[in-house]
Write a protein that holds these residues in place. Sequence first.
Motif, PDB file in Angstrom:
ATOM      1  N   LEU A  99     -23.384 138.570  64.509  1.00 18.97           N
ATOM      2  CA  LEU A  99     -24.316 138.576  63.641  1.00 18.97           C
ATOM      3  C   LEU A  99     -25.543 139.734  63.931  1.00 18.97           C
ATOM      4  CD1 LEU A  99     -24.764 135.219  61.873  1.00 18.97           C
ATOM      5  CD2 LEU A  99     -24.006 137.288  60.664  1.00 18.97           C
ATOM      6  N   HIS A 100     -25.783 140.559  63.355  1.00 12.72           N
ATOM      7  CA  HIS A 100     -26.980 141.488  63.511  1.00 12.72           C
ATOM      8  C   HIS A 100     -27.913 141.211  62.618  1.00 12.72           C
ATOM      9  CE1 HIS A 100     -29.405 144.895  64.464  1.00 12.72           C
ATOM     10  NE2 HIS A 100     -28.954 145.575  63.222  1.00 12.72           N
ATOM     11  N   TRP A 101     -29.172 141.359  62.876  1.00 14.25           N
ATOM     12  CA  TRP A 101     -30.397 141.282  62.038  1.00 14.25           C
ATOM     13  C   TRP A 101     -31.130 142.703  61.583  1.00 14.25           C
ATOM     14  CZ3 TRP A 101     -29.220 136.581  60.528  1.00 14.25           C
ATOM     15  CH2 TRP A 101     -28.502 135.759  61.459  1.00 14.25           C
ATOM     16  N   HIS A 102     -30.529 143.267  60.675  1.00 14.93           N
ATOM     17  CA  HIS A 102     -30.775 144.461  60.315  1.00 14.93           C
ATOM     18  C   HIS A 102     -32.494 144.815  60.091  1.00 14.93           C
ATOM     19  CE1 HIS A 102     -29.775 148.671  58.986  1.00 14.93           C
ATOM     20  NE2 HIS A 102     -30.924 148.627  58.601  1.00 14.93           N
ATOM     21  N   GLY A 103     -33.016 145.362  60.733  1.00 16.77           N
ATOM     22  CA  GLY A 103     -34.666 145.611  60.240  1.00 16.77           C
ATOM     23  C   GLY A 103     -35.461 144.623  61.000  1.00 16.77           C
ATOM     24  N   TYR A 141     -28.250 140.979  57.170  1.00 15.56           N
ATOM     25  CA  TYR A 141     -27.682 140.837  58.439  1.00 15.56           C
ATOM     26  C   TYR A 141     -26.186 141.047  58.178  1.00 15.56           C
ATOM     27  CZ  TYR A 141     -25.910 136.550  55.456  1.00 15.56           C
ATOM     28  OH  TYR A 141     -25.562 135.436  54.609  1.00 15.56           O
ATOM     29  N   HIS A 142     -25.605 141.335  59.052  1.00 14.95           N
ATOM     30  CA  HIS A 142     -24.014 141.959  59.254  1.00 14.95           C
ATOM     31  C   HIS A 142     -23.349 141.692  60.380  1.00 14.95           C
ATOM     32  CE1 HIS A 142     -24.858 145.926  60.887  1.00 14.95           C
ATOM     33  NE2 HIS A 142     -25.800 146.085  59.947  1.00 14.95           N
ATOM     34  N   SER A 143     -22.008 141.705  60.312  1.00 15.23           N
ATOM     35  CA  SER A 143     -21.575 141.776  61.536  1.00 15.23           C
ATOM     36  C   SER A 143     -21.604 143.191  62.558  1.00 15.23           C
ATOM     37  CB  SER A 143     -19.920 141.558  61.453  1.00 15.23           C
ATOM     38  OG  SER A 143     -19.140 141.974  62.662  1.00 15.23           O
ATOM     39  N   HIS A 144     -21.773 143.109  63.732  1.00 17.19           N
ATOM     40  CA  HIS A 144     -22.051 144.136  64.591  1.00 17.19           C
ATOM     41  C   HIS A 144     -20.669 144.370  65.633  1.00 17.19           C
ATOM     42  CE1 HIS A 144     -23.731 148.084  65.530  1.00 17.19           C
ATOM     43  NE2 HIS A 144     -25.067 147.656  64.678  1.00 17.19           N
ATOM     44  N   GLN A 145     -19.647 143.532  65.305  1.00 14.92           N
ATOM     45  CA  GLN A 145     -18.217 143.815  66.133  1.00 14.92           C
ATOM     46  C   GLN A 145     -17.318 144.440  65.216  1.00 14.92           C
ATOM     47  OE1 GLN A 145     -16.615 143.863  68.851  1.00 14.92           O
ATOM     48  NE2 GLN A 145     -14.746 143.248  68.407  1.00 14.92           N
ATOM     49  N   MET A 402     -29.821 157.402  59.762  1.00 20.33           N
ATOM     50  CA  MET A 402     -29.800 156.970  61.171  1.00 20.33           C
ATOM     51  C   MET A 402     -30.714 155.786  61.411  1.00 20.33           C
ATOM     52  SD  MET A 402     -27.858 159.180  62.565  1.00 20.33           S
ATOM     53  CE  MET A 402     -28.290 158.978  64.245  1.00 20.33           C
ATOM     54  N   HIS A 403     -30.185 154.879  61.978  1.00 26.24           N
ATOM     55  CA  HIS A 403     -30.843 153.314  62.126  1.00 26.24           C
ATOM     56  C   HIS A 403     -31.305 152.945  63.465  1.00 26.24           C
ATOM     57  CE1 HIS A 403     -31.526 149.053  61.973  1.00 26.24           C
ATOM     58  NE2 HIS A 403     -30.476 148.679  62.394  1.00 26.24           N
ATOM     59  N   LEU A 404     -32.538 152.518  63.841  1.00 28.08           N
ATOM     60  CA  LEU A 404     -32.696 152.115  65.214  1.00 28.08           C
ATOM     61  C   LEU A 404     -33.016 150.669  65.123  1.00 28.08           C
ATOM     62  CD1 LEU A 404     -33.870 152.737  68.125  1.00 28.08           C
ATOM     63  CD2 LEU A 404     -36.258 153.007  67.183  1.00 28.08           C
ATOM     64  N   CYS A 452     -25.842 156.159  63.364  1.00 29.35           N
ATOM     65  CA  CYS A 452     -25.627 156.304  61.835  1.00 29.35           C
ATOM     66  C   CYS A 452     -24.976 155.237  61.121  1.00 29.35           C
ATOM     67  CB  CYS A 452     -24.766 157.482  61.567  1.00 29.35           C
ATOM     68  SG  CYS A 452     -24.306 158.014  59.934  1.00 29.35           S
ATOM     69  N   HIS A 453     -25.587 154.770  59.791  1.00 26.49           N
ATOM     70  CA  HIS A 453     -25.182 153.745  59.259  1.00 26.49           C
ATOM     71  C   HIS A 453     -24.295 153.907  58.200  1.00 26.49           C
ATOM     72  CE1 HIS A 453     -25.521 149.533  58.596  1.00 26.49           C
ATOM     73  NE2 HIS A 453     -26.384 149.435  59.276  1.00 26.49           N
ATOM     74  N   GLU A 454     -23.426 155.164  58.307  1.00 26.09           N
ATOM     75  CA  GLU A 454     -22.292 155.131  57.679  1.00 26.09           C
ATOM     76  C   GLU A 454     -21.454 154.934  58.707  1.00 26.09           C
ATOM     77  OE1 GLU A 454     -19.547 155.825  57.414  1.00 26.09           O
ATOM     78  OE2 GLU A 454     -18.892 156.967  55.739  1.00 26.09           O
TER      79      GLU A 454
END
Length: 486
Positions: A99-103, A141-145, A402-404, A452-454
């Motif tokens: 789980l990743h916590w975007h932002g 939130y979303h998966s980052h695997q 582009m996402h940091l 890149c978030h695409e």
Amino acid sequence: MSIRAAALACGLTLLTVACNPAPAARPIAPSSPPVSPTDGGSVRHFDLTAEVATLTVKPGLSIHAWTYNGSVPGPTLRVRAGDVVEVSLHNQLPEGTTLHWHGLAVPNGEDGVAGVTQDPVPPGDSVTYRFLASNPGTFWYHSHQDSASQVDRGLYGALVVDPRDPSRDATDTALVYDEWPLALEEASPPPPNDYSWVADVTFSVNGKTGAAIEPVRVRPGQLARLRLVNAGYFSHFIYLDEAPWRVVALDGHEVTDGPATDEAVAVGPGERVDVEFTAPDHPMWLRLLDGMPPAADIIVPVVPEGAVVPVAGPAFARRGIVDLATYPARASDSPWPVGGVAKRIFTLNLSQAAAGHPTPSLDQTLYEINGKQFPNTGTLDVAPGDLVQITFVNHTRMDHPMHLHGHFFQLLAIDGRPPAGVIVKDTVVVGAGQTVSIGFRADNPGWWMLHCHELYHARGGMMVLLRYLGSPRLAQLGGVFHDQPD
Ligand code: C2O
Ligand code: CU
């Protein structure tokens, strides 16, 4: 004793005594540090079970989705600023996940990036993430695997941090836009490592399309807030018939002074735009201005509480799109001091190369940063406290959102000109041919993704790591747990 020596000893004793095999490697888990609520907040615990489910997207269309708690999006996690968010992830999928916590600028160990901050959680295992929700805003939130495919299959949800004081908004609704790959509709899920299946899509909002889309309920005469989240890989241009609205937050950062407009708002992959309007006493429809045919299926009824939901009327005339370069909205939490001078300056050239195939498709196109593909893109090295400026130069004919991770940044310039307002974000769409500069203070040590978030572009190589000098890297790519962030 090495594993080999253990196995040898084991073999020799196999016939006579029970053998203890070498202990299996344990995956690196989130560090889940103890943290206390602030401002009178509390600890809010959530359980998210990642599991396969068959979902009805519209009458006659069912999808084999990967879900949190059986739904797509997963449950909207709602907390207040000052709360500690504690989420236990239980993996019931056939593959590892995270789980990743975007932002959210969480501590590095909670960032959920396979191969960078943790190993994927193996099937059957559970882990817990813990972090402070310090600022109100719309996050997700979303998966980052293997996220390009895991997010595409449905592993995402909204996370809303409300202000400590109750909201003055009459109604407040999160709408998560995405698209479903229609191949998921087939009885046998697409094979791994074949990504041709993503091309044919239907758009969705809160997991549904067409007649299955749930209406947004509003109270006539009162303010209504919509939290527009883009979890998919296409930019959307969203507008509301009739009522003018104002942009009140961008990527979870409240803005003031945004004038009322009837233009559409652009929400690129990974971005969030919060809008507010006064609800009228009759139904309206929220639509997409996108040129693509599946957009016609995405019409959200906005209906007074208690009223019946009518069929959508004809679309209003075509209109413009709010331009962030000229929209004078101002965020109050700028991470860039007035007149700030960067200590570290990086230029990232975004480009594209076909991998020697005559007809590049999604799985064959390589995406590059400074002529290299991740993991060969190197690191952007910073020290705690540095002011950092990054300039993206897009040499391709497509947009790259582009996402940091771990930080928020201020938009310093678009094609060399500062924007009219103070725009603070974590994801910025760098348009085809555009040059965009961002600035932030390095205030969250660790190793952080910038990509890149695409997410198929990310998988195709458009990722790089921001590295704090002196910070350890918590996890590695590959290995027995097959760490693969995108
Ligand atoms: Cu929304 Cu690297 O993630
Ligand atoms: Cu891209």
